[in-house]
Design an enzyme around this catalytic site. Structure first.
Site, PDB file in Angstrom:
ATOM      1  N   LYS A  13       0.831  -1.212   0.000  1.00  0.00           N
ATOM      2  CA  LYS A  13       0.000   0.000   0.000  1.00  0.00           C
ATOM      3  C   LYS A  13       0.865   1.262   0.000  1.00  0.00           C
ATOM      4  CE  LYS A  13      -2.058  -1.163   3.844  1.00  0.00           C
ATOM      5  NZ  LYS A  13      -1.315  -2.412   4.105  1.00  0.00           N
ATOM      6  N   ARG A  88      -9.506   0.870   9.095  1.00  0.00           N
ATOM      7  CA  ARG A  88      -9.048  -0.476   9.437  1.00  0.00           C
ATOM      8  C   ARG A  88     -10.074  -1.227  10.258  1.00  0.00           C
ATOM      9  NH1 ARG A  88      -3.053   0.845   9.127  1.00  0.00           N
ATOM     10  NH2 ARG A  88      -1.925  -1.079   9.429  1.00  0.00           N
ATOM     11  N   ARG A 127      11.910  -4.485   5.325  1.00  0.00           N
ATOM     12  CA  ARG A 127      11.451  -3.174   4.849  1.00  0.00           C
ATOM     13  C   ARG A 127      12.298  -2.070   5.499  1.00  0.00           C
ATOM     14  NH1 ARG A 127       5.284  -1.593   5.299  1.00  0.00           N
ATOM     15  NH2 ARG A 127       5.482  -2.348   7.419  1.00  0.00           N
ATOM     16  N   ARG A 160      11.426   0.011  11.064  1.00  0.00           N
ATOM     17  CA  ARG A 160      10.370   0.240  12.056  1.00  0.00           C
ATOM     18  C   ARG A 160      10.418  -0.795  13.178  1.00  0.00           C
ATOM     19  NH1 ARG A 160       5.044   0.819   8.441  1.00  0.00           N
ATOM     20  NH2 ARG A 160       4.224  -0.263  10.274  1.00  0.00           N
ATOM     21  N   ARG A 171       0.134  -8.310  13.903  1.00  0.00           N
ATOM     22  CA  ARG A 171      -0.564  -7.364  13.012  1.00  0.00           C
ATOM     23  C   ARG A 171      -1.453  -8.115  12.029  1.00  0.00           C
ATOM     24  NH1 ARG A 171       4.599  -4.342  11.085  1.00  0.00           N
ATOM     25  NH2 ARG A 171       3.243  -3.316   9.577  1.00  0.00           N
TER      26      ARG A 171
HETATM   27  P1  ADP Z   1       2.223  -1.862   3.224  1.00  0.00           P
HETATM   28  O1  ADP Z   1       2.204  -0.357   3.152  1.00  0.00           O
HETATM   29  O2  ADP Z   1       1.029  -2.476   2.576  1.00  0.00           O
HETATM   30  O3  ADP Z   1       2.475  -2.383   4.610  1.00  0.00           O
HETATM   31  P2  ADP Z   1       4.756  -1.565   1.798  1.00  0.00           P
HETATM   32  O4  ADP Z   1       4.419  -0.760   0.603  1.00  0.00           O
HETATM   33  O5  ADP Z   1       5.455  -0.871   2.911  1.00  0.00           O
HETATM   34  O6  ADP Z   1       3.461  -2.362   2.342  1.00  0.00           O
HETATM   35  O7  ADP Z   1       5.628  -2.820   1.288  1.00  0.00           O
HETATM   36  C1  ADP Z   1       6.174  -3.768   2.222  1.00  0.00           C
HETATM   37  C2  ADP Z   1       7.579  -4.171   1.771  1.00  0.00           C
HETATM   38  O8  ADP Z   1       7.472  -4.876   0.533  1.00  0.00           O
HETATM   39  C3  ADP Z   1       8.515  -2.988   1.506  1.00  0.00           C
HETATM   40  O9  ADP Z   1       9.803  -3.331   1.938  1.00  0.00           O
HETATM   41  C4  ADP Z   1       8.479  -2.813  -0.013  1.00  0.00           C
HETATM   42  O10 ADP Z   1       9.701  -2.297  -0.519  1.00  0.00           O
HETATM   43  C5  ADP Z   1       8.236  -4.244  -0.491  1.00  0.00           C
HETATM   44  N1  ADP Z   1       7.428  -4.287  -1.704  1.00  0.00           N
HETATM   45  C6  ADP Z   1       6.361  -3.512  -2.023  1.00  0.00           C
HETATM   46  N2  ADP Z   1       5.860  -3.854  -3.228  1.00  0.00           N
HETATM   47  C7  ADP Z   1       6.626  -4.878  -3.680  1.00  0.00           C
HETATM   48  C8  ADP Z   1       6.620  -5.684  -4.866  1.00  0.00           C
HETATM   49  N3  ADP Z   1       5.718  -5.505  -5.819  1.00  0.00           N
HETATM   50  N4  ADP Z   1       7.556  -6.665  -4.964  1.00  0.00           N
HETATM   51  C9  ADP Z   1       8.468  -6.864  -3.969  1.00  0.00           C
HETATM   52  N5  ADP Z   1       8.533  -6.145  -2.835  1.00  0.00           N
HETATM   53  C10 ADP Z   1       7.628  -5.166  -2.686  1.00  0.00           C
HETATM   54  P1  AMP Z   2       0.974   1.045   9.116  1.00  0.00           P
HETATM   55  O1  AMP Z   2       1.988   2.133   9.017  1.00  0.00           O
HETATM   56  O2  AMP Z   2      -0.213   1.280   8.240  1.00  0.00           O
HETATM   57  O3  AMP Z   2       1.589  -0.332   8.915  1.00  0.00           O
HETATM   58  O4  AMP Z   2       0.418   1.080  10.604  1.00  0.00           O
HETATM   59  C1  AMP Z   2       1.286   0.846  11.701  1.00  0.00           C
HETATM   60  C2  AMP Z   2       0.481   0.740  12.989  1.00  0.00           C
HETATM   61  O5  AMP Z   2      -0.209   1.986  13.231  1.00  0.00           O
HETATM   62  C3  AMP Z   2      -0.625  -0.317  12.997  1.00  0.00           C
HETATM   63  O6  AMP Z   2      -0.137  -1.613  13.327  1.00  0.00           O
HETATM   64  C4  AMP Z   2      -1.550   0.246  14.078  1.00  0.00           C
HETATM   65  O7  AMP Z   2      -1.041   0.022  15.369  1.00  0.00           O
HETATM   66  C5  AMP Z   2      -1.475   1.756  13.813  1.00  0.00           C
HETATM   67  N1  AMP Z   2      -2.516   2.214  12.868  1.00  0.00           N
HETATM   68  C6  AMP Z   2      -2.305   2.804  11.664  1.00  0.00           C
HETATM   69  N2  AMP Z   2      -3.470   3.112  11.073  1.00  0.00           N
HETATM   70  C7  AMP Z   2      -4.452   2.676  11.916  1.00  0.00           C
HETATM   71  C8  AMP Z   2      -5.866   2.679  11.851  1.00  0.00           C
HETATM   72  N3  AMP Z   2      -6.537   3.197  10.796  1.00  0.00           N
HETATM   73  N4  AMP Z   2      -6.551   2.140  12.891  1.00  0.00           N
HETATM   74  C9  AMP Z   2      -5.909   1.629  13.965  1.00  0.00           C
HETATM   75  N5  AMP Z   2      -4.583   1.584  14.073  1.00  0.00           N
HETATM   76  C10 AMP Z   2      -3.836   2.107  13.062  1.00  0.00           C
END
Ligand code: ADP
Ligand code: AMP
Length: 221
Positions: A13, A88, A127, A160, A171
């Site tokens: 995302k 969420r 990541r 993170r 999660r």
């Molecule tokens: P989310 O926001 O849904 O938690 P991220 O965009 O942060 O996911 O992606 C999670 C990890 O996967 C990051 O380290 C990112 O660089 C990697 N990633 C994202 N898209 C792809 C893809 N299409 N192929 C391989 N790795 C990816």
């Molecule tokens: P994210 O950066 O989207 O992976 O979110 C990291 C953490 O932030 C999650 O595991 C939750 O603890 C908190 N968080 C982010 N967005 C929300 C949401 N819309 N509702 C509840 N918790 C959230």
């Protein structure tokens, strides 16, 4: 355009949000990033949210909704926005729906990124993120050009605290228990579109933009 990106942690995302927000010139509202900013600034909200985040649990709805409604009041969100990581829970989705209905500006689309669960952990544990501009990297799949700094702004990348295997598992449980049901919520409203999120990042971006162009064309027709 007003859109929501839905999908489990690691679905891509945040990665796609940066590209889509740029392509459509809209603000990216990532609630996780907003909470992390509060935590860094050590605000009361940040301190409270961090305790939940570190355990991999969702932050309570009232805290999330207060922060989001403040964010939506900013001028840049008046012409459209992209939500990454919000809503969420069903309560959050209903609150958003009510808020947008009052303003006469309903959501246009919810994009669900599909990814097999087996991919998630290896995506998350390696990541790295840029705390300044939200760029997302992966040590193997999408490494930065220069070690440990953001390609775009040079800020040192962070690992993170909640990107460990144990916390990711928690999660994912939260996702299945509370967030997954939003797929049905938005499907019922005719807003849900699917994008496969396995494959090169640029390919996933291309698929997502194709869906959004389709929606934009439908609106214009
Ligand atoms: P989310 O926001 O849904 O938690 P991220 O965009 O942060 O996911 O992606 C999670 C990890 O996967 C990051 O380290 C990112 O660089 C990697 N990633 C994202 N898209 C792809 C893809 N299409 N192929 C391989 N790795 C990816
Ligand atoms: P994210 O950066 O989207 O992976 O979110 C990291 C953490 O932030 C999650 O595991 C939750 O603890 C908190 N968080 C982010 N967005 C929300 C949401 N819309 N509702 C509840 N918790 C959230």
């Amino acid at each position: 355009m007003r859109l929501v990106l839905l999908g489990p942690p690691g679905a891509g995302k945040g990665t796609q949000a940066v590209h889509i927000a740029r392509a459509f010139q809209m603000p990216r509202i990532a609630t996780g990033d907003l909470f992390r900013e509060h935590a860094t600034q050590e605000t009361d909200l940040g301190r409270e949210a961090k305790a939940y985040m570190d355990r991999g649990e969702l932050v309570p709805d009232d805290l999330v909704l207060r922060m989001v409604s403040e964010r939506l009041r900013r001028a840049d969100a008046s012409d459209g926005f992209l939500f990454d990581g919000f809503p969420r829970t069903v309560a959050q989705a209903i609150a958003l729906e009510d808020h947008l209905a009052d303003a006469g500006t309903p959501l246009d689309v919810v994009v669900r990124f599909n990814i097999p669960e087996s991919e998630i952990v290896r995506r998350i544990v390696n990541r790295r993120t840029c705390p300044t501009d939200g760029s997302v990297y992966h040590l193997d799949f999408a490494p930065p050009e220069h070690d440990d700094v953001c390609d775009l702004c040079g800020t040192p990348l962070v690992h993170r605290a909640d990107d460990t295997e144990a916390v990711v598992r928690r999660r994912l449980e939260e996702y299945h228990a509370k967030t997954e049901r939003l797929e049905y919520f938005y499907w019922e409203r005719g807003l849900l579109r699917d994008v496969e999120s396995v494959g090169p990042v640029e390919e996933v971006t291309r698929r997502t933009l194709a869906v959004l162009d389709d929606i934009a064309d439908g609106d214009a027709a």
